[in-house]
Design a protein around this motif. Structure first.
Motif, PDB file in Angstrom:
ATOM      1  N   LEU A  59       0.825  -1.205   0.000  1.00  0.00           N
ATOM      2  CA  LEU A  59       0.000   0.000   0.000  1.00  0.00           C
ATOM      3  C   LEU A  59       0.864   1.262   0.000  1.00  0.00           C
ATOM      4  N   GLN A  60       1.996   1.225   0.684  1.00  0.00           N
ATOM      5  CA  GLN A  60       2.862   2.398   0.723  1.00  0.00           C
ATOM      6  C   GLN A  60       3.562   2.616  -0.614  1.00  0.00           C
ATOM      7  N   ARG A  61       3.736   1.556  -1.382  1.00  0.00           N
ATOM      8  CA  ARG A  61       4.275   1.740  -2.735  1.00  0.00           C
ATOM      9  C   ARG A  61       3.228   2.390  -3.638  1.00  0.00           C
ATOM     10  N   TYR A  62       1.970   2.040  -3.415  1.00  0.00           N
ATOM     11  CA  TYR A  62       0.888   2.596  -4.239  1.00  0.00           C
ATOM     12  C   TYR A  62       0.525   3.998  -3.795  1.00  0.00           C
ATOM     13  N   TYR A  63       0.360   4.191  -2.480  1.00  0.00           N
ATOM     14  CA  TYR A  63       0.065   5.513  -1.927  1.00  0.00           C
ATOM     15  C   TYR A  63       1.360   6.056  -1.308  1.00  0.00           C
ATOM     16  N   GLN A  64       2.210   6.562  -2.144  1.00  0.00           N
ATOM     17  CA  GLN A  64       3.540   6.971  -1.697  1.00  0.00           C
ATOM     18  C   GLN A  64       3.443   8.122  -0.707  1.00  0.00           C
ATOM     19  N   GLY A  65       4.172   7.978   0.384  1.00  0.00           N
ATOM     20  CA  GLY A  65       4.188   9.016   1.407  1.00  0.00           C
ATOM     21  C   GLY A  65       3.157   8.817   2.504  1.00  0.00           C
ATOM     22  N   ASP A  66       2.188   7.932   2.279  1.00  0.00           N
ATOM     23  CA  ASP A  66       1.159   7.693   3.295  1.00  0.00           C
ATOM     24  C   ASP A  66       1.665   6.638   4.288  1.00  0.00           C
ATOM     25  N   GLY A  67       2.401   7.076   5.283  1.00  0.00           N
ATOM     26  CA  GLY A  67       2.998   6.157   6.234  1.00  0.00           C
ATOM     27  C   GLY A  67       1.958   5.434   7.073  1.00  0.00           C
ATOM     28  N   VAL A  68       2.254   4.194   7.413  1.00  0.00           N
ATOM     29  CA  VAL A  68       1.363   3.370   8.229  1.00  0.00           C
ATOM     30  C   VAL A  68       2.028   3.117   9.576  1.00  0.00           C
ATOM     31  N   THR A  69       1.317   3.427  10.643  1.00  0.00           N
ATOM     32  CA  THR A  69       1.784   3.126  11.990  1.00  0.00           C
ATOM     33  C   THR A  69       0.659   2.403  12.726  1.00  0.00           C
ATOM     34  N   GLY A  70       1.012   1.753  13.823  1.00  0.00           N
ATOM     35  CA  GLY A  70      -0.022   1.061  14.585  1.00  0.00           C
ATOM     36  C   GLY A  70       0.530  -0.161  15.283  1.00  0.00           C
ATOM     37  N   LEU A  71      -0.373  -1.023  15.717  1.00  0.00           N
ATOM     38  CA  LEU A  71       0.005  -2.198  16.483  1.00  0.00           C
ATOM     39  C   LEU A  71      -1.014  -3.307  16.252  1.00  0.00           C
ATOM     40  N   LEU A  72      -0.507  -4.503  15.984  1.00  0.00           N
ATOM     41  CA  LEU A  72      -1.341  -5.697  15.835  1.00  0.00           C
ATOM     42  C   LEU A  72      -1.057  -6.616  17.014  1.00  0.00           C
ATOM     43  N   LEU A  73      -2.069  -6.835  17.841  1.00  0.00           N
ATOM     44  CA  LEU A  73      -1.938  -7.728  18.991  1.00  0.00           C
ATOM     45  C   LEU A  73      -2.557  -9.075  18.627  1.00  0.00           C
ATOM     46  N   LEU A  74      -1.740 -10.132  18.694  1.00  0.00           N
ATOM     47  CA  LEU A  74      -2.173 -11.477  18.340  1.00  0.00           C
ATOM     48  C   LEU A  74      -2.390 -12.279  19.617  1.00  0.00           C
ATOM     49  N   TYR A 123      -7.769 -14.441  19.202  1.00  0.00           N
ATOM     50  CA  TYR A 123      -8.318 -13.226  18.610  1.00  0.00           C
ATOM     51  C   TYR A 123      -7.191 -12.271  18.225  1.00  0.00           C
ATOM     52  N   ILE A 124      -7.580 -11.221  17.495  1.00  0.00           N
ATOM     53  CA  ILE A 124      -6.646 -10.148  17.197  1.00  0.00           C
ATOM     54  C   ILE A 124      -7.293  -8.810  17.549  1.00  0.00           C
ATOM     55  N   LEU A 125      -6.452  -7.851  17.861  1.00  0.00           N
ATOM     56  CA  LEU A 125      -6.865  -6.455  18.018  1.00  0.00           C
ATOM     57  C   LEU A 125      -5.854  -5.633  17.229  1.00  0.00           C
ATOM     58  N   HIS A 126      -6.341  -4.883  16.260  1.00  0.00           N
ATOM     59  CA  HIS A 126      -5.455  -4.219  15.302  1.00  0.00           C
ATOM     60  C   HIS A 126      -5.741  -2.717  15.270  1.00  0.00           C
ATOM     61  N   ILE A 127      -4.697  -1.930  15.469  1.00  0.00           N
ATOM     62  CA  ILE A 127      -4.773  -0.468  15.383  1.00  0.00           C
ATOM     63  C   ILE A 127      -3.958  -0.037  14.172  1.00  0.00           C
ATOM     64  N   GLN A 183       4.772   5.200  16.630  1.00  0.00           N
ATOM     65  CA  GLN A 183       5.826   5.732  15.783  1.00  0.00           C
ATOM     66  C   GLN A 183       6.131   4.824  14.597  1.00  0.00           C
ATOM     67  N   GLN A 184       5.690   3.583  14.655  1.00  0.00           N
ATOM     68  CA  GLN A 184       5.877   2.630  13.572  1.00  0.00           C
ATOM     69  C   GLN A 184       4.804   1.553  13.687  1.00  0.00           C
ATOM     70  N   TRP A 185       4.751   0.675  12.670  1.00  0.00           N
ATOM     71  CA  TRP A 185       3.808  -0.442  12.756  1.00  0.00           C
ATOM     72  C   TRP A 185       4.565  -1.682  13.208  1.00  0.00           C
ATOM     73  N   SER A 186       3.961  -2.428  14.121  1.00  0.00           N
ATOM     74  CA  SER A 186       4.581  -3.661  14.616  1.00  0.00           C
ATOM     75  C   SER A 186       3.486  -4.609  15.076  1.00  0.00           C
ATOM     76  N   TYR A 187       3.872  -5.852  15.324  1.00  0.00           N
ATOM     77  CA  TYR A 187       2.917  -6.813  15.857  1.00  0.00           C
ATOM     78  C   TYR A 187       3.553  -7.557  17.023  1.00  0.00           C
ATOM     79  N   LYS A 188       2.697  -8.089  17.885  1.00  0.00           N
ATOM     80  CA  LYS A 188       3.144  -8.756  19.096  1.00  0.00           C
ATOM     81  C   LYS A 188       2.275  -9.982  19.323  1.00  0.00           C
ATOM     82  N   VAL A 189       2.915 -11.130  19.468  1.00  0.00           N
ATOM     83  CA  VAL A 189       2.205 -12.366  19.802  1.00  0.00           C
ATOM     84  C   VAL A 189       2.078 -12.457  21.312  1.00  0.00           C
ATOM     85  N   LEU A 190       0.852 -12.519  21.795  1.00  0.00           N
ATOM     86  CA  LEU A 190       0.591 -12.552  23.230  1.00  0.00           C
ATOM     87  C   LEU A 190       0.282 -13.976  23.678  1.00  0.00           C
ATOM     88  N   SER A 191       0.681 -14.269  24.877  1.00  0.00           N
ATOM     89  CA  SER A 191       0.375 -15.587  25.467  1.00  0.00           C
ATOM     90  C   SER A 191      -0.437 -15.402  26.737  1.00  0.00           C
TER      91      SER A 191
END
Length: 255
Positions: A75-90, A94-98, A143-151
Motif C-alpha cells: 500500500l505504501q508503494r501505491y500511496y507513496q508518502g502515506d505512512g502506516v503506523t499502529g500495532l497488531l496484537l495477536l 483473537y486479534i486487536l489491530h490499530i 511511531q511505527q507499525w509492529s505486531y506482538k504475539v501474546l500468550s
C-alpha cells in the motif's frame, strides 16, 4: 510619477496586510507543519481499530503479522508518502489491530477485510468487527507499525462482567489502548522491540481476551462489509414525495 509610487506603496502595504491576516484554519495548518513538515501536510490522519477471531486453521500466528506487514508495504508503494503506523496484537484466539494512516490506506485495509469475509472459513481471520474509526486525528499514537504475539491466559468472566454493557466494554478497551499508545510514544523512535518492552512493563494495558470475545458478539459494531456498504451507498436518495405526481405543492391551499 509620485502618484504611481504612492499606488505601488499602497499596493505593497495592502499585500503585506493580506499576508498577515489569516484564519484559525491556516494557523492550525502552520502548527501541523511545525509538528511534522514532511507528512502531516500531505494528508489528514485517520485511525482504524478492529477486532476479529483468528482462524483455527492458522498454524503460526506470526504468518498473520507477516501478511499485514507485506500488505502495508504494498500500500505504501501505491500511496507513496502515506505512512502506516499502529500495532497488531495477536491473542491465542483473537486479534486487536490499530492502524493509523490516510483515508485511502484505511479503506484499502477495510476492503481487504471485506474480501476475507467473502472467503469464509478459508480466511486468515474470521468475523471481523470495527471497534472505532477516528477521522482527522491530531497526531499518531505509534511511531511505527509492529505486531506482538501474546500468550495471555483466558480468564472466566464473572457474572457481573458478563452482563456489563457493550458500550462500557468499548469505552474501557479504547481507554486502555490510548494509554498504551501514550506509553509507546515514550520509547525510542526506532526501537523494534518497543511493543515488547511496553507490554511487558505495563501488562495491565493489554485489553483482556475475554473482552474481545464479548465485543465480537455485539451486533451494533459494524463488520467491514456493512461499513463499506454504507460508505459506498449513494447519498442522492429519492424521497417518496419525489415519486408523487403532481408534486405535493399543488395540494397546498391557496393563500
Amino acid at each position: 510619477m509620485e502618484t504611481g509610487e504612492k499606488a505601488e506603496k499602497t499596493k505593497s502595504q495592502s499585500g503585506s496586510v493580506e499576508k498577515i491576516r489569516t484564519s484559525l484554519f491556516h494557523r492550525l495548518l502552520d502548527k501541523r507543519m511545525l509538528l511534522n513538515p514532511k507528512e502531516e501536510m500531505k494528508f489528514l490522519l485517520h485511525r482504524l481499530i478492529f477486532i476479529a477471531r483468528i482462524s483455527p486453521e492458522l498454524a503460526d500466528k506470526r504468518d498473520l503479522g507477516g501478511y499485514y506487514e507485506q500488505l502495508y508495504q504494498d500500500l505504501q508503494r501505491y500511496y507513496q508518502g502515506d505512512g502506516v503506523t499502529g500495532l497488531l496484537l495477536l491473542y491465542p484466539s483473537y486479534i486487536l489491530h490499530i492502524v493509523e494512516s490516510s483515508n485511502d490506506v484505511l479503506f484499502s485495509v477495510l476492503r481487504d477485510l471485506g474480501h476475507m469475509q467473502w472467503q469464509g472459513h478459508s480466511a486468515l481471520i474470521l468475523e471481523p468487527r470495527i471497534l472505532v474509526i477516528s477521522h482527522d486525528i491530531p497526531n499518531r499514537l505509534f511511531q511505527q507499525w509492529s505486531y506482538k504475539v501474546l500468550s495471555v491466559p483466558a480468564r472466566r468472566l464473572a457474572a457481573a462482567e458478563q452482563t456489563e454493557s457493550h458500550e462500557k466494554l468499548v469505552s474501557e478497551s479504547l481507554t486502555m489502548l490510548m494509554k498504551l499508545g501514550v506509553e509507546m510514544l515514550k520509547t525510542p523512535k526506532r526501537s523494534k522491540n518497543s511493543a515488547d518492552s511496553v507490554l511487558d512493563k505495563e501488562p495491565e494495558l493489554i485489553v483482556p481476551q475475554d473482552n474481545i470475545e464479548q465485543l465480537l458478539k455485539n451486533e451494533a459494531l459494524l463488520t467491514p462489509l456493512q461499513y463499506l456498504d454504507t460508505y459506498d451507498c449513494p447519498i442522492n436518495v429519492v424521497m417518496d414525495s419525489d415519486r408523487v405526481w403532481p408534486p405535493y405543492e399543488h395540494f397546498l391551499p391557496i393563500p
